[in-house]
Scaffold this active site. Structure first.
Site, PDB file in Angstrom:
ATOM      1  N   CYS A   1    -139.285  11.787 -47.853  1.00  0.00           N
ATOM      2  CA  CYS A   1    -139.540  10.731 -48.840  1.00  0.00           C
ATOM      3  C   CYS A   1    -139.937  11.374 -50.172  1.00  0.00           C
ATOM      4  O   CYS A   1    -140.581  10.760 -51.003  1.00  0.00           O
ATOM      5  CB  CYS A   1    -140.614   9.770 -48.349  1.00  0.00           C
TER       6      CYS A   1
ATOM      7  N   ARG B   1    -136.968   2.635 -37.604  1.00  0.00           N
ATOM      8  CA  ARG B   1    -137.757   2.557 -36.352  1.00  0.00           C
ATOM      9  C   ARG B   1    -136.965   1.787 -35.290  1.00  0.00           C
ATOM     10  O   ARG B   1    -136.893   2.190 -34.131  1.00  0.00           O
ATOM     11  CB  ARG B   1    -139.101   1.853 -36.618  1.00  0.00           C
TER      12      ARG B   1
END
Ligand code: SAH
Length: 393
Positions: A337, A209
């Site tokens: 993921c 991020r």
């Protein structure tokens, strides 16, 4: 109490992989309670490891230790201390007060996840073994961290495979609210530890991020699968021209709006859109919309290799559309993921998406989970997050 393996099935243990599958087992000496400690013996009766027993799971045993040592409260104290020390060395808390304290197998405690949100620990027990020792571990966490409140989020689906019911609630201490702010690179996020995904926040994406934030200035950003706005907040705080955040969860988007206000960010540069990313990307394509930076951070499409084929199609679909929506020179931050898709396969999927989109793209970075989610060399499954940053030619 012991389990004897079939001939030649000790190999993975000798390589220090911590799982024993049911098919590797020749004989269990007696009926053992779920989660109890058993010795793993080679077919010749040689001691290999001490493990927890999961009678209902295909993963029938998970190793606590490869040494002939007692598995007791002091054993877990050592493991917890080691995990705390690693985090201290990493200095994770210098840019966040929320981080993973215990990453299951990779920190030597299979099945146990503990995330620290400032002064609250959120614990997830996923296996019979971690369940068996849960109360002891809760006491130790209080003793070793000084944090007095532990909230339990043992509601992940994988517990079913172990024959365990979901459990949530306060395990130690008290809580006046389930929602409280954490800080990540000087940005604030309200986290709902009781109702949010996982333990409340996707801590594994912290560094990624931050990375997106650093490249967002003056760009039109599209954040797909935005959850409570992690990437969006970093982008806005770093001068993005506009940010469009998409998620199917209205609750997540409501928290995202709170997070924009919490950080006093320019709300007029941001739009939240509730909906299905697969459909919305098509809509954007048909409307000839374009962006300078796109983030694709979808949920796990392939929990295991058995789901890989169908998941590959889904990853390819969104990556292909994203490549089309990107302007020349634009950046794609794309993640998976999925345990069932390794880094090489993920790269292949993204490559074939670019090919079918008819674009030239270059990988400028390979990404993974933050270092507070370490990966044991002997347990590659611990590295589940794969990311690529591509620039469109
Ligand atoms: N990037 C986020 C985490 C993303 S988690 C962060 O940094 O915090 C994945 C998100 O995808 C979840 O919020 C879930 O609600 C959302 N989601 C799942 N399937 C979706 C779909 N088909 N369309 C839109 N959002 C979806």
């Amino acid at each position: 109490m012991s389990i004897t393996l079939n001939p030649n099935r000790e190999k993975s243990l000798l390589r220090r992989h911590p799982w024993i599958f049911a098919s590797a087992i020749r004989h269990v000496d007696e009926t053992h309670a779920s989660g109890s400690t058993v010795d793993l013996l080679s077919s010749e009766g040689q001691f290999l490891a001490r493990a927890s027993y999961s009678p209902n799971s295909q993963i029938r045993a998970r190793v606590w230790t490869f040494n002939d040592e007692p598995v007791d409260k002091e054993f877990f104290r050592k493991r917890i201390r080691a995990a705390i020390e690693v985090r201290q060395q990493l200095k994770v808390d210098s840019h966040s007060n929320a981080y993973r304290l215990l990453h299951a197998e990779s920190d030597g405690i299979p099945g146990l996840i503990v995330d620290r949100y400032e002064n609250v620990l959120v614990l997830q027990s996923l296996t019979a073994g971690s369940e068996f020792w849960k109360e002891t571990i809760a006491d130790l966490l209080v003793e070793e961290t000084g944090v007095t409140t532990i909230y339990e989020r043992s509601d992940a689906d994988v517990r079913e495979l172990e024959g365990l019911q979901p459990i949530t609630g306060i395990l130690r201490g008290t809580l006046s609210s389930f929602i409280f702010p954490i800080t990540e690179y000087n940005l604030k996020f309200n986290v709902d530890i009781a109702h949010g995904h996982k333990t409340g926040f996707y801590l594994d994406q912290r560094e990624n991020r931050h990375g997106v934030g650093e490249l967002s200035k003056d760009r039109d950003v599209l954040n797909c699968f935005c959850y409570t706005g992690g990437f969006s907040i970093h982008a806005l705080a770093n001068g993005a021209k506009s940010v469009l955040s998409v998620d199917s969860s209205a609750d997540a988007l409501a928290l995202l709006e709170e997070n924009i206000a919490l950080n006093h960010l320019p709300a007029d540069r941001h739009t939240s859109l509730e909906g299905d990313v697969f459909q919305l990307l098509r809509k954007f394509r048909d409307a000839n919309r374009s962006f300078d930076l796109i983030v694709l951070d979808p949920p796990k499409f392939a929990p295991t290799a058995a789901h890989a084929e169908k998941a590959s199609r889904a990853y390819k679909d969104i990556n292909l559309l994203a490549f089309k929506l990107l302007r020349h020179g634009g950046l794609l931050f794309t993640y998976s993921c999925s345990g069932g898709i390794d880094a090489a396969l993920f790269q292949k999927i993204v490559a074939s998406a670019a090919l079918d989109a008819g674009v030239d793209a270059t990988i400028i970075e390979h990404l993974s989970q933050g270092s507070d989610h370490p990966v044991s060399l002997h347990f590659p499954e611990g590295m589940y997050l794969k990311g690529l940053v591509c620039v469109k030619g």
